[in-house]
Structure formats: C-alpha cells, structure tokens
Design a protein around this motif. Structure first.
Motif, PDB file in Angstrom:
ATOM      1  N   LEU A  96       7.406  -3.789  10.565  1.00  0.00           N
ATOM      2  CA  LEU A  96       5.999  -4.169  10.484  1.00  0.00           C
ATOM      3  C   LEU A  96       5.896  -5.625  10.040  1.00  0.00           C
ATOM      4  CD1 LEU A  96       4.713  -0.982   8.632  1.00  0.00           C
ATOM      5  CD2 LEU A  96       4.178  -1.604  10.997  1.00  0.00           C
ATOM      6  N   ASN A  97       4.809  -6.251  10.411  1.00  0.00           N
ATOM      7  CA  ASN A  97       4.578  -7.659  10.056  1.00  0.00           C
ATOM      8  C   ASN A  97       3.366  -7.726   9.149  1.00  0.00           C
ATOM      9  OD1 ASN A  97       3.524 -10.398  10.191  1.00  0.00           O
ATOM     10  ND2 ASN A  97       5.005 -10.743  11.831  1.00  0.00           N
ATOM     11  N   SER A  98       3.606  -8.004   7.868  1.00  0.00           N
ATOM     12  CA  SER A  98       2.508  -7.971   6.905  1.00  0.00           C
ATOM     13  C   SER A  98       1.471  -9.051   7.180  1.00  0.00           C
ATOM     14  CB  SER A  98       3.046  -8.108   5.479  1.00  0.00           C
ATOM     15  OG  SER A  98       3.816  -9.277   5.339  1.00  0.00           O
ATOM     16  N   ALA A  99       1.909 -10.224   7.671  1.00  0.00           N
ATOM     17  CA  ALA A  99       0.948 -11.298   7.952  1.00  0.00           C
ATOM     18  C   ALA A  99      -0.005 -10.887   9.065  1.00  0.00           C
ATOM     19  CB  ALA A  99       1.693 -12.574   8.324  1.00  0.00           C
ATOM     20  N   GLY A 142     -12.203 -12.089   1.842  1.00  0.00           N
ATOM     21  CA  GLY A 142     -12.101 -10.845   1.103  1.00  0.00           C
ATOM     22  C   GLY A 142     -13.410 -10.115   0.932  1.00  0.00           C
ATOM     23  N   HIS A 143     -14.456 -10.516   1.693  1.00  0.00           N
ATOM     24  CA  HIS A 143     -15.771  -9.900   1.552  1.00  0.00           C
ATOM     25  C   HIS A 143     -16.148  -9.156   2.833  1.00  0.00           C
ATOM     26  CE1 HIS A 143     -16.291 -12.101  -2.157  1.00  0.00           C
ATOM     27  NE2 HIS A 143     -16.062 -13.236  -1.539  1.00  0.00           N
ATOM     28  N   GLY A 144     -16.944  -8.108   2.675  1.00  0.00           N
ATOM     29  CA  GLY A 144     -17.481  -7.412   3.848  1.00  0.00           C
ATOM     30  C   GLY A 144     -16.622  -6.278   4.351  1.00  0.00           C
ATOM     31  N   GLY A 145     -15.471  -6.046   3.737  1.00  0.00           N
ATOM     32  CA  GLY A 145     -14.614  -4.946   4.166  1.00  0.00           C
ATOM     33  C   GLY A 145     -13.901  -4.352   2.972  1.00  0.00           C
ATOM     34  N   LEU A 146     -13.212  -3.249   3.193  1.00  0.00           N
ATOM     35  CA  LEU A 146     -12.531  -2.569   2.098  1.00  0.00           C
ATOM     36  C   LEU A 146     -11.266  -3.286   1.653  1.00  0.00           C
ATOM     37  CD1 LEU A 146     -11.986  -0.159   0.210  1.00  0.00           C
ATOM     38  CD2 LEU A 146     -10.998   1.053   2.186  1.00  0.00           C
ATOM     39  N   TYR A 147     -10.485  -3.793   2.598  1.00  0.00           N
ATOM     40  CA  TYR A 147      -9.128  -4.227   2.272  1.00  0.00           C
ATOM     41  C   TYR A 147      -9.080  -5.669   1.777  1.00  0.00           C
ATOM     42  CZ  TYR A 147      -8.307   0.114   4.635  1.00  0.00           C
ATOM     43  OH  TYR A 147      -8.362   1.435   4.982  1.00  0.00           O
ATOM     44  N   CYS A 148      -8.362  -5.851   0.659  1.00  0.00           N
ATOM     45  CA  CYS A 148      -8.217  -7.192   0.080  1.00  0.00           C
ATOM     46  C   CYS A 148      -6.816  -7.751   0.283  1.00  0.00           C
ATOM     47  CB  CYS A 148      -8.555  -7.158  -1.411  1.00  0.00           C
ATOM     48  SG  CYS A 148      -7.394  -6.170  -2.422  1.00  0.00           S
ATOM     49  N   ASP A 149      -5.840  -6.885   0.527  1.00  0.00           N
ATOM     50  CA  ASP A 149      -4.468  -7.353   0.734  1.00  0.00           C
ATOM     51  C   ASP A 149      -3.647  -6.236   1.356  1.00  0.00           C
ATOM     52  OD1 ASP A 149      -2.265  -9.028   0.684  1.00  0.00           O
ATOM     53  OD2 ASP A 149      -1.697  -8.495  -1.361  1.00  0.00           O
ATOM     54  N   VAL A 150      -2.666  -6.621   2.163  1.00  0.00           N
ATOM     55  CA  VAL A 150      -1.710  -5.669   2.735  1.00  0.00           C
ATOM     56  C   VAL A 150      -0.317  -6.234   2.484  1.00  0.00           C
ATOM     57  CG1 VAL A 150      -0.901  -4.457   4.788  1.00  0.00           C
ATOM     58  CG2 VAL A 150      -3.338  -5.003   4.552  1.00  0.00           C
ATOM     59  N   GLU A 151       0.474  -5.526   1.710  1.00  0.00           N
ATOM     60  CA  GLU A 151       1.826  -5.961   1.370  1.00  0.00           C
ATOM     61  C   GLU A 151       2.831  -4.994   1.965  1.00  0.00           C
ATOM     62  OE1 GLU A 151       4.689  -8.392  -0.211  1.00  0.00           O
ATOM     63  OE2 GLU A 151       2.559  -8.717  -0.623  1.00  0.00           O
ATOM     64  N   VAL A 152       3.817  -5.517   2.700  1.00  0.00           N
ATOM     65  CA  VAL A 152       4.884  -4.692   3.266  1.00  0.00           C
ATOM     66  C   VAL A 152       6.184  -5.028   2.547  1.00  0.00           C
ATOM     67  CG1 VAL A 152       6.182  -4.060   5.336  1.00  0.00           C
ATOM     68  CG2 VAL A 152       3.755  -4.648   5.524  1.00  0.00           C
ATOM     69  N   LEU A 206      -0.219  -1.037  -0.053  1.00  0.00           N
ATOM     70  CA  LEU A 206       1.214  -1.268  -0.201  1.00  0.00           C
ATOM     71  C   LEU A 206       1.953  -0.364   0.775  1.00  0.00           C
ATOM     72  CD1 LEU A 206       3.579  -2.604  -1.696  1.00  0.00           C
ATOM     73  CD2 LEU A 206       3.485  -0.722  -3.352  1.00  0.00           C
ATOM     74  N   VAL A 207       2.764  -0.983   1.643  1.00  0.00           N
ATOM     75  CA  VAL A 207       3.491  -0.265   2.696  1.00  0.00           C
ATOM     76  C   VAL A 207       4.985  -0.445   2.465  1.00  0.00           C
ATOM     77  CG1 VAL A 207       3.706   0.094   5.189  1.00  0.00           C
ATOM     78  CG2 VAL A 207       1.626  -0.959   4.258  1.00  0.00           C
ATOM     79  N   ALA A 208       5.764   0.611   2.635  1.00  0.00           N
ATOM     80  CA  ALA A 208       7.224   0.511   2.522  1.00  0.00           C
ATOM     81  C   ALA A 208       7.867   0.918   3.839  1.00  0.00           C
ATOM     82  CB  ALA A 208       7.742   1.395   1.394  1.00  0.00           C
ATOM     83  N   GLU A 209       8.845   0.140   4.259  1.00  0.00           N
ATOM     84  CA  GLU A 209       9.610   0.513   5.447  1.00  0.00           C
ATOM     85  C   GLU A 209      10.516   1.703   5.150  1.00  0.00           C
ATOM     86  OE1 GLU A 209       8.676  -0.519   8.103  1.00  0.00           O
ATOM     87  OE2 GLU A 209       8.847  -2.657   8.474  1.00  0.00           O
ATOM     88  N   GLU A 210      10.890   1.851   3.873  1.00  0.00           N
ATOM     89  CA  GLU A 210      11.705   2.996   3.462  1.00  0.00           C
ATOM     90  C   GLU A 210      11.348   3.351   2.025  1.00  0.00           C
ATOM     91  OE1 GLU A 210      16.403   4.385   3.058  1.00  0.00           O
ATOM     92  OE2 GLU A 210      15.889   2.252   3.120  1.00  0.00           O
ATOM     93  N   SER A 226       2.148   6.691  21.999  1.00  0.00           N
ATOM     94  CA  SER A 226       2.698   5.478  21.402  1.00  0.00           C
ATOM     95  C   SER A 226       3.278   5.800  20.041  1.00  0.00           C
ATOM     96  CB  SER A 226       1.615   4.409  21.255  1.00  0.00           C
ATOM     97  OG  SER A 226       2.103   3.294  20.507  1.00  0.00           O
ATOM     98  N   THR A 227       4.434   5.209  19.744  1.00  0.00           N
ATOM     99  CA  THR A 227       5.001   5.317  18.403  1.00  0.00           C
ATOM    100  C   THR A 227       5.144   3.927  17.784  1.00  0.00           C
ATOM    101  OG1 THR A 227       7.255   5.327  19.324  1.00  0.00           O
ATOM    102  CG2 THR A 227       6.236   7.468  18.861  1.00  0.00           C
ATOM    103  N   ASP A 228       4.375   2.977  18.296  1.00  0.00           N
ATOM    104  CA  ASP A 228       4.328   1.631  17.721  1.00  0.00           C
ATOM    105  C   ASP A 228       3.557   1.720  16.410  1.00  0.00           C
ATOM    106  OD1 ASP A 228       3.862  -1.013  17.014  1.00  0.00           O
ATOM    107  OD2 ASP A 228       3.476  -1.671  19.073  1.00  0.00           O
ATOM    108  N   ARG A 229       4.245   1.520  15.306  1.00  0.00           N
ATOM    109  CA  ARG A 229       3.630   1.777  14.002  1.00  0.00           C
ATOM    110  C   ARG A 229       2.519   0.788  13.651  1.00  0.00           C
ATOM    111  NH1 ARG A 229       7.563   1.380   9.702  1.00  0.00           N
ATOM    112  NH2 ARG A 229       8.400  -0.294  11.005  1.00  0.00           N
TER     113      ARG A 229
END
Length: 300
Positions: free
Chosen positions: A31-34, A45-55, A81-85, A206-209
């Motif tokens: 996955l590509n966090s950027a 950071g306004h108008g939506g739920l998500y403020c950051d996505v870290e992989v 917060l996302v983990a590859e494993e 599709s299995t594209d995560r």
C-alpha cells in the motif's frame, strides 16, 4: 499522528527502506500511504472524517498502537493506522488473527463520537460491519453477510466462511478505536483454520487492496456521519434496519455462549435498539444477548 513505537517503516518503499524476500511478492503489492492520504484526507483536514493515514510495514496490533497514541494525545479523531503485517492481531475473546504479509487489510480507526450518548456507542462495531460489507460489495463484487456481532462472512464452495472481523476498544473516556481485519488474497493453503475464507476464494472481481481500503473507509465515513447526525439513534439513522437486512444470524437457530459458562439456544429473532441479539428459546422466553460467542447451528 505520531508513528507507534516499534512499528517499521512504510512498505511502499522510501529511500533506504529495508526490504526482504518475503516482501517481493508482486501479486501482493504494498500500500502507498501518500496516495491513500491524498484520496481520503480532505485539504486542510476539514470537511471529512479522516485526518491522517499511516501505513507501517509490521507491528503487533494496530488497535493496541492506536489506543496508546490516543491515550497520549498523539492521535486525533479520524486517524487511520494500517499494517502490512500484524504479529499479534486479536479478535474478540482475545483470539489470535494471523495472515501472511500483504494478504489482507489490517487497520484501525480512532473515533470520538462525544456528541452521541455513551449508551449508543455499542452500535459502533455493528455500524462498522455494515460499512465494511457495503464497501466490499461495491469494490470487490463479493456478496457478504454479517454474523452478530462483528464477523464478516463470505461464501466459498457453497459454505459460509469467516473472512473478516471487527474489534472495538475504548481509548480513554472520549474515544473508541475500531480495528478491522479482512482476508483479501489468502489462498486455501494459507488459511489459519478450515472455517476461514478470503475475498479471493469467494470470487472477488478485484483483490487490489488500495481501492478496497478506500471503499471501506469511505463507507465507514458515510455511515458514521449518518449515525452522528441522528444522535446515535440506530433507527433514525437507518443503521438498525440495514444491519438486520444483512445479518446472517437472524432467522437461524443459534447457541449463545455467555459469560459465566452459561449458554442459551434458540432462534435469533431480532437485533434490538441497544444492538443486542434477541434469542427466542423453546420456553417462549425472548432473551437479549449483549455479549457472548454465537454459534450458528443450522445453515440458511
């Protein structure tokens, strides 16, 4: 969001990022966090739920890490917060959740529904189940069902199998961390137990995560927004009706394994306003179950 202690770097491959043979499976790209941040985090950071996505490449448990960050004040609502494993992923009742690197989606989201009465917070795992099933139906083309309270079921070879689960944990007095695990590309020989399944085995288009994760998170944002706007009311938000429509447990004969070594057998007839499963026993008693392990005793 501060990176959790002990977590390893972004597997999308920054300069000098360590790589090993087990990360070279081209059928399971990182996955590509950027890119995920660009797609999910609104400008400013306004108008939506998500403020950051870290992989992160590898960690014990995204839920544990995000709870700790929230308790220290290092994570805001909408942190993902996302983990590859995961090496110490947990399900309900502290069951271990294991899968090969990059074979699934393992992530946690911090929610702070402070304007919603705490008595309605028990709906958050069920809300997440609806969001996950809805998002995967759109992006993977897989027919999914929900087993009360928090399992995602798919059909593989004509039989029902668990392909995902949800775990909610409090993060102090104001927050809840929702952890989600979904088996995406696991092959039969990689399954931890015979009763497990995956989107791939269920015939996903599709299995594209990357698009799968985006679809699930957007669906969660939509359902969470509806629920908050309704003050957490499961009926007014449409959550109770939608959950019941997609719940494979309703109409089944089930056994509820309850705390204190007690069990209840009967037909699951409803999910009440508190998110509890209502079981009608042979004695004519309707018993609401708020916590326990549910076993389906007969197929649909």
């Amino acid at each position: 969001m501060t990176k959790p202690p002990g977590a390893q770097g972004d597997p999308s491959g920054g300069p000098g990022e360590p790589r090993s043979d087990r990360w070279s499976d081209l059928g399971r790209p990182p996955l590509n966090s950027a890119a995920l941040r660009r797609a999910l985090v609104r400008e400013g950071g306004h108008g939506g739920l998500y403020c950051d996505v870290e992989v992160v490449q590898r960690t014990g448990s995204t839920n544990h890490d995000l709870v700790q960050l929230a308790l220290k004040g290092d994570a805001e609502e909408g942190a993902v917060l996302v983990a590859e494993e995961q090496t110490a992923g947990r399900g309900r009742l502290d069951r271990v959740w294991t899968a090969p690197p990059r074979s699934g989606l393992f992530f946690s989201v911090l929610l702070k529904p402070t304007e919603v009465p705490v008595r309605h917070w028990g709906w958050l795992p069920l809300l997440t189940g609806v969001a996950v099933a809805t998002g995967l139906s759109r992006a993977a083309g897989v027919d999914t069902a929900l087993k009360w309270p928090n399992d995602l079921l798919v059909t593989v070879g004509g039989e029902e199998r668990k392909a995902g689960g949800i775990l909610a944990e409090r993060a102090g007095s104001e927050g809840v961390v929702i952890g989600i695990g979904i088996n995406v590309s696991l092959r039969e020989e990689e399954l931890p137990v015979p009763a497990a399944g995956s989107l791939a085995l269920a015939g996903a288009v599709s299995t594209d995560r990357d698009p799968l994760l985006r679809a699930v998170l957007r669906s969660l944002e939509e359902w969470y927004g509806r629920w908050r706007e309704a003050g957490g009311d499961p009926s007014a938000s449409g959550l109770q009706e939608t959950y019941a429509a997609g719940c494979a447990t309703l109409g089944r004969t089930v056994r509820a394994e309850l705390p204190g070594d007690r069990s209840v057998v009967g037909e699951a007839v409803a999910v009440d306003g508190d998110g509890r499963l209502v079981i009608a026993t042979e004695d004519g008693v309707q018993e609401p179950v708020g916590a326990g392990d549910i076993v389906h005793l007969r197929p649909v």
